[in-house]
Design an enzyme around this catalytic site. Structure first.
Site, PDB file in Angstrom:
ATOM      1  N   TYR A 271      61.531  13.930 -14.345  1.00 29.21           N
ATOM      2  CA  TYR A 271      61.068  14.923 -13.433  1.00 29.21           C
ATOM      3  C   TYR A 271      61.043  16.269 -14.211  1.00 29.21           C
ATOM      4  CZ  TYR A 271      62.935  11.581 -10.001  1.00 29.21           C
ATOM      5  OH  TYR A 271      63.356  10.497  -9.468  1.00 29.21           O
ATOM      6  N   ASP A 363      65.912  16.064 -12.232  1.00 28.66           N
ATOM      7  CA  ASP A 363      65.422  17.329 -11.446  1.00 28.66           C
ATOM      8  C   ASP A 363      64.545  16.811 -10.476  1.00 28.66           C
ATOM      9  OD1 ASP A 363      65.143  19.830 -10.594  1.00 28.66           O
ATOM     10  OD2 ASP A 363      64.363  20.553 -12.489  1.00 28.66           O
ATOM     11  N   CYS A 390      67.822  20.889  -5.188  1.00 27.02           N
ATOM     12  CA  CYS A 390      67.453  21.720  -4.317  1.00 27.02           C
ATOM     13  C   CYS A 390      67.691  21.427  -3.003  1.00 27.02           C
ATOM     14  CB  CYS A 390      65.971  22.316  -4.425  1.00 27.02           C
ATOM     15  SG  CYS A 390      64.707  20.680  -4.370  1.00 27.02           S
TER      16      CYS A 390
END
Length: 438
Positions: A271, A363, A390
């Site tokens: 990613y 990520d 996140c």
């Protein structure tokens, strides 16, 4: 607690009902959990330990839980402050969850959520501290990329919480001065769906009308000034880049410090976006090493290949990570001959993926990497991997998969890259505890 005279019974609680509750613990998503006669309410604009009058905003009799707003504070937490933004509050902007919370207390709440998710989903006890991102002292004026919705009258603003209704605003206090300095909030945007304002590290802020073709969106220049990497990157104004000006450098340094890449090692950057982690890894492993970066977005890949042109030992592979590894997608696709929908069959791994790797950076998007991708990564036998997350729930789920497969969580850092909101960024480093793969 006892029910106030004249308040609805539990069975009657529906949208619009008001009751007094004692606010319980913080929950993932920026709510506190409260209960009224055994009924669960997720309450915005309250703090743990407060007594508040709430108005139910979503829910009906028999629903498993209800959503509510705290419309009156009867007993306040010492962590409560006056929201600096006039558009933060019940029924108003849905962008900020914690304007009513002292900034240091916001970080403690986020730390509690990360720890709770790890304990609940990965059965892992961990003390968590949420660190400020360098350059941020007050939690305001940090957002360098902001999308504003536009109503039929052409006014730009923000969506109300969990609503398509637009709230016209004169200012957004978490947006940088350069974003609001474009006067986008005062302009007439009749005929547009939304406008995106980007204030890059270098150059003037740009405004992109939405919908727009990303292929013709302007390219902006962003700087990363980290201890482990110092350079510029070109990225589409509609492409992905961290919105906090200090975030990219902070995350790069956390990843490189956690992995400690050595000259000559082989690394995967999954990613990979426009090449920030790939560039830092390339610098660390040197020309005797190798970095394979995987990214699905064609525009990001085209820009990344230019960004990493000076380090030819970085190779970019365009494709979804699960497809490149040849693992079965969890999604569904259309297009069968009978017009139905089917799950795709197993894919062959891309020949660009090596049989082994020393280090891996993941990520992923908010949904996480998932069990199949984690399994494919582990099969490469990396000595360590860094997971940039996140979403703490997705991180916790994928942590459980890694623990099951012989990896230990050896480092966890959490960063307040989104002040005034419930969002938090984590950099987790895992190291192999089992035997080396052949």
């Amino acid at each position: 607690m006892s029910q106030e005279p004249g308040t609805p019974s539990t069975a009657e609680l529906v949208a619009g009902s008001e009751v007094v509750v004692d606010a319980g613990p913080i929950a993932h998503g920026g709510f506190v959990v409260a209960r009224h006669e055994g009924r669960v309410l997720f309450v915005r604009h309250a703090l743990p330990g407060e007594q508040v009058r709430v108005r139910v905003t979503e829910g009906a009799a028999g629903d498993r839980f209800l959503r509510a707003d705290a419309v009156e504070v009867l007993a306040a937490s010492p962590d409560r402050v006056q929201p600096p933004c006039p558009y933060a509050g019940p029924g108003l902007c849905g962008g900020c969850d914690f304007q009513h919370v002292d900034v240091a207390a916001q970080r403690r709440l986020k730390a509690t959520v990360v720890a709770e998710q790890l304990q609940r989903l990965a059965h892992l006890e961990r003390d968590v501290v949420v660190e400020p991102v360098p350059g941020d002292t007050h939690g305001l004026r940090w957002r360098t990329r902001t999308e504003f919705a536009v109503d039929p009258a052409g006014r730009a603003g923000m969506r109300r919480h969990r609503s398509h209704a637009l709230l016209p605003i004169d200012d957004c206090l978490i947006a940088s001065e350069r974003v609001v300095g474009t006067a986008v909030l005062q302009a007439d945007w009749a005929g547009e769906k939304a406008v995106d304002v980007v204030a890059p590290s270098d150059g003037d802020a740009v405004v992109v009308r939405i919908p727009s073709d990303e292929a013709v969106a302007p390219v902006v220049t962003e700087n990363v000034a980290a201890q482990s990497l110092s350079r510029e990157f070109d990225v589409s104004a509609r492409g992905f880049w961290q919105v906090h000006p200090g975030a990219a450098a902070t995350f790069v340094d956390a990843v490189i410090a956690g992995l400690d890449p050595q000259p000559g090692e082989r690394c995967l950057d999954l990613y990979a976006g426009v090449g920030v982690f790939a560039s830092a890894l390339a610098q660390a492993v040197g020309e005797r090493g190798q970095v394979i970066a995987v990214e699905s977005d064609s525009i990001a890949v085209a820009q990344a290949r230019l960004n990493v042109a000076s380090t030819p030992w970085v190779r970019y592979v365009q494709g979804r990570v699960d497809h490149v590894f040849g693992v079965e997608s969890t999604g569904r696709v259309s297009g069968t001959r009978k017009g139905g929908r089917r799950r795709p069959g197993p894919r062959r791994p891309s020949s660009d993926i090596p049989p082994t790797a020393d280090l891996v950076v993941l990520d992923p998007p908010r949904t996480g990497a998932g069990k199949a991708v984690v399994g494919a990564v582990v099969a490469l036998g990396p000595r360590a991997l860094a997971y940039v997350a996140c979403d703490p729930a997705a991180l916790a789920r994928d942590t459980a998969y890694l623990l099951e497969r012989g990896y230990a969580l050896t480092s966890l850092r959490a960063f307040d890259a989104f002040p005034m909101t419930h969002h938090v960024e984590c950099v987790a480093v895992f190291t192999r505890t089992g035997p080396d793969l052949p």
